[in-house]
Design a protein around this motif. Structure first.
Motif, PDB file in Angstrom:
ATOM      1  N   PRO A   1       0.859  -1.192   0.024  1.00  0.00           N
ATOM      2  CA  PRO A   1       0.037   0.045   0.023  1.00  0.00           C
ATOM      3  C   PRO A   1       0.989   1.307  -0.007  1.00  0.00           C
ATOM      4  CG  PRO A   1       0.082  -0.774   2.358  1.00  0.00           C
ATOM      5  CD  PRO A   1       1.007  -1.773   1.273  1.00  0.00           C
ATOM      6  N   THR A   2       0.372   2.314  -0.341  1.00  0.00           N
ATOM      7  CA  THR A   2       0.888   3.709  -0.034  1.00  0.00           C
ATOM      8  C   THR A   2       1.033   3.937   1.288  1.00  0.00           C
ATOM      9  OG1 THR A   2      -0.955   4.864  -0.113  1.00  0.00           O
ATOM     10  CG2 THR A   2       0.018   4.567  -2.444  1.00  0.00           C
TER      11      THR A   2
ATOM     12  N   GLU B   1      -0.045   6.717   2.705  1.00  0.00           N
ATOM     13  CA  GLU B   1      -1.499   7.237   3.034  1.00  0.00           C
ATOM     14  C   GLU B   1      -2.480   6.148   3.204  1.00  0.00           C
ATOM     15  OE1 GLU B   1       1.132  10.001   1.317  1.00  0.00           O
ATOM     16  OE2 GLU B   1       0.531   8.132   0.406  1.00  0.00           O
ATOM     17  N   THR B   2      -2.474   5.336   2.375  1.00  0.00           N
ATOM     18  CA  THR B   2      -3.752   3.971   2.516  1.00  0.00           C
ATOM     19  C   THR B   2      -3.321   3.296   3.897  1.00  0.00           C
ATOM     20  OG1 THR B   2      -3.690   3.959   0.058  1.00  0.00           O
ATOM     21  CG2 THR B   2      -4.530   1.932   1.429  1.00  0.00           C
TER      22      THR B   2
ATOM     23  N   ALA C   1      -4.406   5.419   6.676  1.00  0.00           N
ATOM     24  CA  ALA C   1      -6.033   5.555   6.852  1.00  0.00           C
ATOM     25  C   ALA C   1      -6.524   4.189   7.333  1.00  0.00           C
ATOM     26  CB  ALA C   1      -6.489   5.973   5.376  1.00  0.00           C
ATOM     27  N   SER C   2      -5.752   2.854   7.301  1.00  0.00           N
ATOM     28  CA  SER C   2      -6.395   1.718   7.762  1.00  0.00           C
ATOM     29  C   SER C   2      -6.301   1.897   9.175  1.00  0.00           C
ATOM     30  CB  SER C   2      -5.392   0.721   7.010  1.00  0.00           C
ATOM     31  OG  SER C   2      -4.177   0.677   7.763  1.00  0.00           O
TER      32      SER C   2
ATOM     33  N   ARG D   1      -9.945   3.285   9.974  1.00  0.00           N
ATOM     34  CA  ARG D   1     -10.845   2.265   9.634  1.00  0.00           C
ATOM     35  C   ARG D   1     -10.913   0.977  10.687  1.00  0.00           C
ATOM     36  NH1 ARG D   1      -9.354   1.679   4.754  1.00  0.00           N
ATOM     37  NH2 ARG D   1      -7.697   0.074   5.194  1.00  0.00           N
TER      38      ARG D   1
END
Length: 607
Positions: free
Chosen positions: A213-214, A216-217, A220-221, A224
């Motif tokens: 993933p990046t 940023e991803t 963000a996880s 979540r």
């Protein structure tokens, strides 16, 4: 309160200092100093690449901490298994959030550990190192240079690390292809400042491609994942006493639930010592029928439905497809029988080996498992669920097996090598047949004509046997086994089962606390004081038993003491050392948390 993480002169952290995070497939253990010392990738039973817990020199670790002296405070984000640690140094403060993350559609098909580092005040120099080992496997770790994201490989396991601007420092590559003669790790350093944000994300797979993933991803996880845990917790219904401890124990159990199958591991680790003088090291990364039964009962009490259904379905399939004669003690997390034990050359926690993969209790006869399976189905079906025809036939067969086998010697609940007529095993056989009769009366079990009366006759014979061979009137207590004089705390489970809630059991509680007690703590059975620490679950069983015999005030007083036993983040191991409250045995231990829940629920129900 700030705590200074204990030093590691021998490379090992104190067992009481570990917090746990998980994703439904595996569990990572994080010490107070921020180091991950246990992390099998991608599954709990995969040979762990991070196992400094069992071998400080060669086991592997994921280090993340400030440079120099620091103190640390930590807690789980409310109603989650996401850990947040605040490190404070002389120059500033930093917050680290650790999560094994989930995806948009739920559990990720790969393992992804994300560590977010946020500058709070001042500036803090941070250092980190991802250093895999492979002491429970057979192959060395090698490194491949893929360009922007290096890859580490141990046989079929691949891990990659995304670091963003976290100061990764790559060693000099000696050539093309596999790096077998250079540092097979990742490391780096950076400095935080107020408002800064850094991310380290580790991805792991087995025999699969690695998704990268990046930054940023990956970042963000975490949010979540927090939302996912909190959504699960919002369906958790417990209005009784000790809410914080009960909820945390439920979250600890959720960590041990293997979501691909519905099984529950007895603990997240293997081979953490129960004794420093005897070789009592065991692999608990398997699913015991007993623990599964208690877990289903607890989850149903909390108003949860999906986990109990998955667990019941998993157990029924495992029992139907089993090949051993009689009731299996445990299965692997996929529902297969386990019949081998391998010994590793790992040193063991603080040198206390052996380190094992597998568990040799699988071939034992433990009559109590019949009661565990029958009770599990009774709890599930009493909530209005239905049963299929083959499962109904299975329950009839199990009840008939109890009638045929209750007279046999077995290894007892404590999985002892010498078979005896253990009193708690006979009581459990009574409980199994009591559950079978109730299921028959509810219309779920339809045995051939006369079977129910046969079950009732066996129950009466069992009770007469216990009265004759299991009770010592002179001492005023139930005994551990026929012909002996030892005491056994597992007998107290049969206040909750309903076998005895009268004067005899009340006197047994007093005898056990007098002979096996250590303040609020209790040893498993006679003779263990010289061999091992107190057994955590036994103390909570005592509290539940006090409530069942009508001694509610004593039960509440004891429970108020016991809920202080977990560590700073609410987790418990299998055993607790008398006098020091040091942890021993595998962690987090399902049975310890189940016993807390059962005691709280029993006291609340009878109050």
């Amino acid at each position: 309160m700030d705590t200074t993480p204990e030093p590691r002169p021998d490379g090992y952290a104190d067992l009481r200092g570990y917090a746990a995070i998980g994703d439904g497939r595996t569990v990572a253990l994080i010490a107070r100093d921020g180091q991950i010392d246990w992390f099998p990738v991608p599954d709990l039973t995969t040979p762990p690449l991070f196992a400094a817990l069992l071998d400080a020199e060669r086991g592997g670790r994921f280090l993340l901490r400030p440079v120099g002296d620091f103190t640390a405070t930590r807690q789980y984000v409310d109603h989650t298994n996401v850990l947040r640690t605040h490190f404070t140094t002389s120059t500033g403060q930093v917050a680290v959030t650790d999560a094994l993350v989930t995806g948009i559609a739920g559990r990720l098909p790969w393992t992804q550990l994300v560590r977010r580092i946020e500058g709070v005040t001042g500036s803090v120099e941070m250092t980190w190192c991802v250093e895999p080992g492979n002491v429970l496997g057979d192959h060395a770790v090698t490194r491949f240079d893929t360009g922007s994201v290096p890859l580490l490989r141990a046989e079929s396991i691949d891990i990659a690390l995304v670091t963003g601007d976290a100061g990764r420092q790559d060693p000099v590559h000696p050539g093309n292809g596999p790096a077998t003669d250079w540092s097979a790790d990742f490391r780096g350093a950076f400095t935080t400042h107020e408002g800064s944000r850094h991310v380290l994300a580790l991805m792991g797979t087995q025999d699969e491609p690695v998704h990268v993933p990046t930054v940023e991803t990956a970042d963000a996880s975490i949010e979540r994942t927090i939302e996912g845990w909190q959504a699960w917790s919002s369906h958790f219904d417990w209005q009784g006493p000790w809410q914080e401890q009960v909820h945390r124990s439920a979250l600890a159990l959720k960590l041990l639930l293997h979501s691909p199958t519905g099984a529950i591991a007895a603990a997240a680790t293997t081979s953490l010592p129960e004794s420093f003088t005897k070789a009592k090291n065991y692999d608990y990364r398997f699913a015991w029928v007993r623990d599964l039964s208690y877990t289903v009962d607890a989850m149903l009490r909390f108003g949860l439905t999906e986990e109990p259904h998955a667990a019941v379905s998993w157990l029924l399939k495992a029992l139907k497809h089993g090949t051993k004669d009689g009731m299996a003690v445990f299965f692997d997390l996929q529902g297969q029988e386990v019949d081998d034990v391998r010994r590793s050359d790992a040193a063991g926690w603080r040198g206390h080996g052996p380190v094992l993969t597998g568990n040799d209790a699988s071939g034992q006869l433990q009559l109590g498992n019949y009661a565990d399976a029958m009770r599990l189905l009774e709890a599930y079906l009493s909530r209005g669920n239905l049963i299929d025809e083959s499962s109904s036939d299975l329950l009839v067969r199990l009840a008939d097996e109890v009638c045929a086998r209750w007279k046999d010697k077995d290894s007892g609940m404590w999985e002892l090598p010498q078979r005896r007529h253990y009193v708690s095993s006979k009581m459990a056989c009574w409980q199994a047949l009591e559950a079978a009769c109730r299921l028959h009366d509810m219309g779920y079990v339809l045995p051939p004509d006369g079977a129910r009366k046969r079950w009732e006759r066996a129950q009466r014979r069992i009770r007469r046997w216990v009265e004759k061979h299991g009770w010592d009137e002179r001492r005023g207590t139930y005994l551990m086994y026929k012909g002996g004089d030892a005491l056994d705390t597992s007998v107290l489970l049969h206040t909750v089962s309903g076998f005895d809630r009268g004067e005899r059991m009340s006197r047994t509680i007093d005898a056990i606390r007098a002979e096996l007690g250590a303040g609020p703590l209790v040893y498993r059975y006679s003779g263990m004081r010289s061999e091992e620490a107190t057994f955590t679950a036994c103390a909570f069983w005592t509290a539940a038993a006090l409530a069942c015999v009508g001694r509610l005030d004593e039960a509440v007083t004891l429970m108020d003491e016991l809920v202080r036993l977990p560590n700073d983040v609410g987790l418990m191991t299998e055993q607790i050392e008398e006098g020091t409250d040091a942890f021993r045995g595998n962690t987090p231990q399902a049975l310890s948390h189940l016993a807390l829940i059962q005691a709280a629920s029993t006291i609340h129900q009878l109050s």
